[in-house]
Design a protein around this motif. Structure first.
Motif, PDB file in Angstrom:
ATOM      1  N   VAL A 136      30.305  47.828  37.656  1.00 19.55           N
ATOM      2  CA  VAL A 136      29.836  46.843  36.677  1.00 19.55           C
ATOM      3  C   VAL A 136      30.154  45.442  37.191  1.00 19.55           C
ATOM      4  CG1 VAL A 136      30.366  48.462  34.797  1.00 19.55           C
ATOM      5  CG2 VAL A 136      31.899  46.541  35.210  1.00 19.55           C
ATOM      6  N   GLU A 137      29.326  44.487  36.789  1.00 19.83           N
ATOM      7  CA  GLU A 137      29.556  43.087  37.140  1.00 19.83           C
ATOM      8  C   GLU A 137      29.255  42.263  35.874  1.00 19.83           C
ATOM      9  OE1 GLU A 137      30.761  42.966  40.083  1.00 19.83           O
ATOM     10  OE2 GLU A 137      29.887  44.707  41.066  1.00 19.83           O
ATOM     11  N   ALA A 138      30.272  41.535  35.378  1.00 13.67           N
ATOM     12  CA  ALA A 138      30.081  40.662  34.214  1.00 13.67           C
ATOM     13  C   ALA A 138      30.103  39.232  34.712  1.00 13.67           C
ATOM     14  CB  ALA A 138      31.187  40.893  33.193  1.00 13.67           C
ATOM     15  N   SER A 143      36.991  33.876  31.162  1.00 14.49           N
ATOM     16  CA  SER A 143      38.190  34.115  30.344  1.00 14.49           C
ATOM     17  C   SER A 143      38.890  35.439  30.648  1.00 14.49           C
ATOM     18  CB  SER A 143      37.817  34.093  28.862  1.00 14.49           C
ATOM     19  OG  SER A 143      37.157  35.299  28.540  1.00 14.49           O
ATOM     20  N   PHE A 144      40.168  35.487  30.247  1.00 16.38           N
ATOM     21  CA  PHE A 144      40.949  36.717  30.425  1.00 16.38           C
ATOM     22  C   PHE A 144      40.390  37.845  29.552  1.00 16.38           C
ATOM     23  CE2 PHE A 144      42.892  34.428  26.955  1.00 16.38           C
ATOM     24  CZ  PHE A 144      43.163  35.425  26.021  1.00 16.38           C
ATOM     25  N   GLU A 145      39.710  37.455  28.434  1.00 13.71           N
ATOM     26  CA  GLU A 145      39.125  38.500  27.571  1.00 13.71           C
ATOM     27  C   GLU A 145      38.055  39.288  28.325  1.00 13.71           C
ATOM     28  OE1 GLU A 145      39.286  35.282  26.359  1.00 13.71           O
ATOM     29  OE2 GLU A 145      40.170  35.317  24.342  1.00 13.71           O
ATOM     30  N   GLN A 146      37.306  38.582  29.189  1.00 16.52           N
ATOM     31  CA  GLN A 146      36.290  39.274  29.989  1.00 16.52           C
ATOM     32  C   GLN A 146      36.945  40.297  30.920  1.00 16.52           C
ATOM     33  OE1 GLN A 146      32.467  38.972  30.165  1.00 16.52           O
ATOM     34  NE2 GLN A 146      33.464  40.915  30.583  1.00 16.52           N
ATOM     35  N   ASP A 147      38.087  39.913  31.485  1.00 16.84           N
ATOM     36  CA  ASP A 147      38.813  40.844  32.363  1.00 16.84           C
ATOM     37  C   ASP A 147      39.219  42.090  31.568  1.00 16.84           C
ATOM     38  OD1 ASP A 147      38.580  38.585  33.836  1.00 16.84           O
ATOM     39  OD2 ASP A 147      40.689  38.382  34.359  1.00 16.84           O
ATOM     40  N   ARG A 292      38.346  39.898  39.557  1.00 18.74           N
ATOM     41  CA  ARG A 292      37.580  38.692  39.263  1.00 18.74           C
ATOM     42  C   ARG A 292      37.134  38.031  40.561  1.00 18.74           C
ATOM     43  NH1 ARG A 292      36.273  35.280  35.657  1.00 18.74           N
ATOM     44  NH2 ARG A 292      36.796  36.644  33.925  1.00 18.74           N
ATOM     45  N   TYR A 293      35.954  37.452  40.561  1.00 18.41           N
ATOM     46  CA  TYR A 293      35.464  36.737  41.758  1.00 18.41           C
ATOM     47  C   TYR A 293      34.761  35.466  41.285  1.00 18.41           C
ATOM     48  CZ  TYR A 293      31.602  39.741  40.254  1.00 18.41           C
ATOM     49  OH  TYR A 293      30.678  40.401  39.493  1.00 18.41           O
ATOM     50  N   ASP A 294      35.553  34.399  41.163  1.00 10.85           N
ATOM     51  CA  ASP A 294      35.025  33.182  40.529  1.00 10.85           C
ATOM     52  C   ASP A 294      34.217  32.296  41.465  1.00 10.85           C
ATOM     53  OD1 ASP A 294      35.970  33.981  38.138  1.00 10.85           O
ATOM     54  OD2 ASP A 294      37.756  32.696  38.138  1.00 10.85           O
ATOM     55  N   HIS A 295      34.298  32.536  42.783  1.00 11.38           N
ATOM     56  CA  HIS A 295      33.581  31.643  43.714  1.00 11.38           C
ATOM     57  C   HIS A 295      32.510  32.348  44.528  1.00 11.38           C
ATOM     58  CE1 HIS A 295      36.577  28.921  42.432  1.00 11.38           C
ATOM     59  NE2 HIS A 295      37.551  29.625  42.968  1.00 11.38           N
ATOM     60  N   GLY A 302      24.492  30.293  45.126  1.00  8.38           N
ATOM     61  CA  GLY A 302      23.956  30.488  43.775  1.00  8.38           C
ATOM     62  C   GLY A 302      24.613  29.510  42.817  1.00  8.38           C
ATOM     63  N   PRO A 303      24.405  29.673  41.512  1.00  3.82           N
ATOM     64  CA  PRO A 303      25.047  28.796  40.538  1.00  3.82           C
ATOM     65  C   PRO A 303      26.563  29.016  40.537  1.00  3.82           C
ATOM     66  CG  PRO A 303      24.013  30.661  39.447  1.00  3.82           C
ATOM     67  CD  PRO A 303      23.629  30.754  40.889  1.00  3.82           C
ATOM     68  N   ASP A 304      27.289  27.993  40.131  1.00  4.01           N
ATOM     69  CA  ASP A 304      28.748  28.081  40.152  1.00  4.01           C
ATOM     70  C   ASP A 304      29.226  28.845  38.904  1.00  4.01           C
ATOM     71  OD1 ASP A 304      31.355  27.759  40.688  1.00  4.01           O
ATOM     72  OD2 ASP A 304      31.434  25.607  40.230  1.00  4.01           O
ATOM     73  N   LEU A 305      29.105  30.159  38.942  1.00  2.84           N
ATOM     74  CA  LEU A 305      29.482  30.964  37.786  1.00  2.84           C
ATOM     75  C   LEU A 305      30.530  32.004  38.190  1.00  2.84           C
ATOM     76  CD1 LEU A 305      25.953  31.697  36.235  1.00  2.84           C
ATOM     77  CD2 LEU A 305      27.754  30.251  35.249  1.00  2.84           C
ATOM     78  N   PRO A 306      31.476  32.269  37.274  1.00  2.07           N
ATOM     79  CA  PRO A 306      32.519  33.256  37.591  1.00  2.07           C
ATOM     80  C   PRO A 306      32.032  34.688  37.338  1.00  2.07           C
ATOM     81  CG  PRO A 306      32.900  32.357  35.416  1.00  2.07           C
ATOM     82  CD  PRO A 306      31.664  31.677  35.937  1.00  2.07           C
ATOM     83  N   GLY A 307      32.745  35.656  37.912  1.00  2.00           N
ATOM     84  CA  GLY A 307      32.376  37.055  37.694  1.00  2.00           C
ATOM     85  C   GLY A 307      33.596  37.950  37.654  1.00  2.00           C
ATOM     86  N   MET A 308      33.374  39.137  37.110  1.00  2.00           N
ATOM     87  CA  MET A 308      34.466  40.126  37.011  1.00  2.00           C
ATOM     88  C   MET A 308      33.823  41.511  37.023  1.00  2.00           C
ATOM     89  SD  MET A 308      37.680  40.969  36.275  1.00  2.00           S
ATOM     90  CE  MET A 308      38.425  42.532  35.809  1.00  2.00           C
ATOM     91  N   GLY A 309      34.365  42.434  37.808  1.00  2.00           N
ATOM     92  CA  GLY A 309      33.751  43.765  37.836  1.00  2.00           C
ATOM     93  C   GLY A 309      34.642  44.811  38.457  1.00  2.00           C
ATOM     94  N   PHE A 310      34.101  46.024  38.568  1.00  2.00           N
ATOM     95  CA  PHE A 310      34.823  47.104  39.242  1.00  2.00           C
ATOM     96  C   PHE A 310      33.838  48.076  39.869  1.00  2.00           C
ATOM     97  CE2 PHE A 310      34.393  48.968  34.875  1.00  2.00           C
ATOM     98  CZ  PHE A 310      33.646  50.093  35.202  1.00  2.00           C
ATOM     99  N   GLY A 311      34.371  48.941  40.721  1.00  2.00           N
ATOM    100  CA  GLY A 311      33.605  50.068  41.252  1.00  2.00           C
ATOM    101  C   GLY A 311      34.490  51.301  41.156  1.00  2.00           C
ATOM    102  N   THR A 312      33.891  52.445  40.818  1.00  2.00           N
ATOM    103  CA  THR A 312      34.669  53.683  40.777  1.00  2.00           C
ATOM    104  C   THR A 312      33.873  54.787  41.451  1.00  2.00           C
ATOM    105  OG1 THR A 312      35.760  55.331  39.351  1.00  2.00           O
ATOM    106  CG2 THR A 312      33.895  54.186  38.388  1.00  2.00           C
TER     107      THR A 312
END
Ligand code: HAM
Length: 432
Positions: A136-138, A143-147, A292-295, A302-312
């Motif tokens: 998933v990639e958000a 925010s920490f809530e997204q994490d 998290r991968y904010d850069h 691309g646009p300067d937007l933060p992200g958070m995700g995982f792989g399983t």
């Protein structure tokens, strides 16, 4: 044998597998639970191609990572452009997000994918050259809530699958500047132990010293234990982010341990990183991980937007479930297996089975039926719940024999009552 599957690969089959986790109905079940969980959390499916321009991964993951420097399946296409089979899912999703301008309509984008990944690694138990990941990639929320939402999603998936004995490892590795200062101090510390270090860590010291913290080599363990902690280097913003995340996870009852040695193997991470491990896996004990991968997006222009995700890894999930004796349902068994013993019987059976299939009742038919014993063997192989026999006698009386394969009970049913009878049986069966 003329052809053999390449090393590190395996087939997923409906039967006759050497290891249980390769059974296709296990995969179907797992993928169904994954899709439902992801959709329940508001994540939408994204599918990207199996290969990308090599640049996507070189830039996205970092040239010094093991994946980029050693493990990619890279080839030149016929026009001599460098292409790479995707070794992971995050960079391609970012490429697609930027290219399709998915940031225009929505401030927050939450994606999921189930896809195969390719890494030229040394094959061993739990490690393959083609593996499957649910990821998933958000994107868009710093925010920490997204994490917490992303970590909770992975934890919830494992709970829905009834997996236990898990450890959630959590760490904060700060931003690039924090990490640069830490890296210097860590290198200084590690240089003192250069002689005692494993060969692999010696190589890493110059290229990627943080990865030494991840080393599984015995001779490195004592050295790592007393290494400086990244948590002592965090600035106020990073500290607050991490503390708030820990508090929120506690309040939603996600058990975790803080593991300041957790660094992960890809360069795009900032702040939060996590990994969920299972004591029922061998040395490759990571069931899933991310952070998290904010850069990353801005790094890929691309646009300067933060992200958070995982792989399983799907292989590792199934292996853990089997180790834990978790029952995996099989939805591929026929409810009724038709055994028509003459060509006239076949015609009647074909008509009946078509009606039942239109009602979405799983049925199969022995189109080669000649001897009842052979057909019963076939029904047992398919694990059919019932068989319906139409032979010469049944054609005479216009009644079929329905045999329950578990209770061995046999019922005689008139041809024109078969559909209603089986439909009612199926309804009762589905209720259980
Ligand atoms: P990763 O930790 O490299 O992260 O892989 C995620 C999971 O894929 C691992 O925890 C493991 O279960 C499985 N896996 C990785 N390599 C293999 C292999 N060779 N054989 C079997 N299973 C394997 C990523 O790939 C990141 N893209 C995760 C992510 C998404 N971070 C942020 N967003």
């Amino acid at each position: 044998m003329l052809f053999q599957i390449p090393k590190g690969l395996y087939d997923i089959l409906p039967y006759e597998v050497d290891q249980e986790w390769k059974l296709s109905h296990y995969w179907q079940y797992l993928e169904t639970v994954i899709r439902k969980t992801a959709l329940d959390f508001g994540f939408k499916e994204i599918r990207t191609p199996t290969f990308e321009r090599t640049e996507v991964f070189n830039r996205g993951l970092g040239e010094a990572t093991d994946i980029v420097s050693k493990e990619m399946y890279t080839f030149l296409d016929k026009a001599k452009r460098s292409m790479t089979l995707r070794p992971e899912g995050t960079a391609p999703v970012m490429r697609s997000f930027i290219e399709n301008r998915l940031y225009n309509a929505r401030k927050i984008n939450k994606f999921f994918y189930i896809a195969s990944m390719f890494r030229y690694e040394r094959p061993q138990s739990g490690r393959y050259r083609q593996h499957h990941q649910f990821g998933v990639e958000a994107i868009g929320n710093p925010s920490f809530e997204q994490d917490a939402e992303v970590i909770d999603l992975l934890y919830e998936l494992y709970s829905r699958l009834n997996i236990s004995n898990l450890t959630v490892n959590l760490n904060c590795i700060g931003n690039i500047t924090t990490r640069e200062v830490y890296k210097k101090d860590l290198t200084k510390y590690l240089e003192k132990y250069l002689k005692e270090m494993s060969e692999e860590s010696k190589i890493r010291l110059a290229k990627n010293p943080l990865r030494i913290l991840d080393s599984k080599e015995e001779e490195d363990q004592e050295i790592i234990k007393s290494a400086p902690s990244i948590l002592d280097y965090l600035n106020d913003d990073e500290k607050n982010h991490f503390n708030n995340l820990c508090d929120l996870l506690k309040s939603i009852n996600i058990p975790f341990i803080i593991n300041d040695k957790l660094v992960r193997g890809i360069d795009y991470y900032t702040k939060t990183v996590f990994e969920i491990t299972s004591s029922d896996l061998g040395s490759q004990n990571a069931l899933g991980g991310g952070g998290r991968y904010d850069h990353l997006l801005s790094q890929l222009k691309g646009p300067d937007l933060p992200g958070m995700g995982f792989g399983t890894g799907l292989e590792r999930i199934l292996q853990t479930m089997i180790k834990q004796d978790i029952v995996i349902p099989d939805n591929s068994k026929p409810f009724v297996y038709f055994v028509p013993l003459t060509s006239h019987a076949k015609k009647i059976a074909f008509n009946l089975i078509t009606q039942l299939r239109r009602k979405e009742i799983p049925c199969d038919i022995d189109l080669n039926a000649k001897k009842i014993n052979q057909s019963i063997k076939n029904a047992n192989l398919l694990q059919a719940s019932h068989i319906l026999i139409i032979g010469e006698d049944e054609l005479q009386t216009k009644q079929a024999q329905l045999k329950n394969m578990i209770s061995r009970e046999q019922t005689t049913i008139e041809f024109d009552k078969i559909i209603t009878y089986i439909t009612n049986l199926w309804r009762d069966y589905e209720k259980v």
